[in-house]
Design a protein around this motif. Structure first.
Motif, PDB file in Angstrom:
ATOM      1  N   ARG A 149       0.938   4.164  -2.696  1.00 38.37           N
ATOM      2  CA  ARG A 149       0.645   5.544  -2.499  1.00 38.37           C
ATOM      3  C   ARG A 149       1.951   6.339  -2.975  1.00 38.37           C
ATOM      4  N   LYS A 150       2.988   5.871  -2.635  1.00 41.53           N
ATOM      5  CA  LYS A 150       4.285   6.641  -3.197  1.00 41.53           C
ATOM      6  C   LYS A 150       4.449   6.888  -4.585  1.00 41.53           C
ATOM      7  N   THR A 198       0.769  -1.274   0.032  1.00 38.40           N
ATOM      8  CA  THR A 198      -0.048   0.017  -0.024  1.00 38.40           C
ATOM      9  C   THR A 198       0.637   1.243  -0.073  1.00 38.40           C
ATOM     10  N   GLU A 199       1.883   1.450   0.834  1.00 39.72           N
ATOM     11  CA  GLU A 199       2.804   2.295   0.790  1.00 39.72           C
ATOM     12  C   GLU A 199       3.545   2.673  -0.429  1.00 39.72           C
ATOM     13  N   ARG A 204       1.868   6.740  -6.796  1.00 40.55           N
ATOM     14  CA  ARG A 204       0.831   7.670  -7.278  1.00 40.55           C
ATOM     15  C   ARG A 204       1.105   9.053  -6.866  1.00 40.55           C
ATOM     16  N   SER A 205       1.666   9.370  -5.978  1.00 42.57           N
ATOM     17  CA  SER A 205       1.763  10.772  -5.447  1.00 42.57           C
ATOM     18  C   SER A 205       3.040  11.323  -5.858  1.00 42.57           C
TER      19      SER A 205
END
Length: 120
Positions: free
Chosen positions: A20-21, A16-17, A23-24
């Motif tokens: 998230r990284k 998940t992390e 995508r951001s």
């Protein structure tokens, strides 16, 4: 919780992390993965597993309550423009607008409201 469950949860949190990284970052998946020494196939596998878990966590659509409450802050509600005649329901929250037409099925409206229930 046994060690298998703990290991699975730990890996899931790592995936998940990573997603998230990526995508951001503002980069494409291919570029971000290359810069972070991650195979794109691994990234997409993790993304698929995360999405599947998220879908499984949603409440069942076969629940007993046919009405789903949606809590929208008062400051988020705006008045509609002249195109209000084409939609029976118009919800605006920041830059997002949701319009539900008069001919929308009850299933579509129910599923939309259930999905909105989990939006933060």
């Amino acid at each position: 919780m046994d060690t298998r469950e703990v290991t699975t949860q730990y890996r899931f949190n790592q995936w998940t992390e990573i997603v998230r990284k990526c995508r951001s970052s503002g980069q494409t998946v291919a570029v971000w993965c290359a810069e972070n020494n991650i195979k794109p196939s691994s990234y997409y596998y993790w993304l698929r597993r995360i999405r599947k878990a998220a879908c499984e966590a949603l409440p069942s659509l076969s629940g007993n309550n046919p009405i789903v409450p949606v809590h929208i802050p008062n400051h988020a509600v705006e008045t509609c423009s002249s195109d209000q005649e084409s939609s029976d329901i118009v919800l605006r929250f920041g830059a997002v607008t949701l319009e539900i037409r008069n001919h929308a099925s009850a299933t579509l409206i129910e599923n939309t409201l259930r999905a909105l229930q989990h939006v933060r």
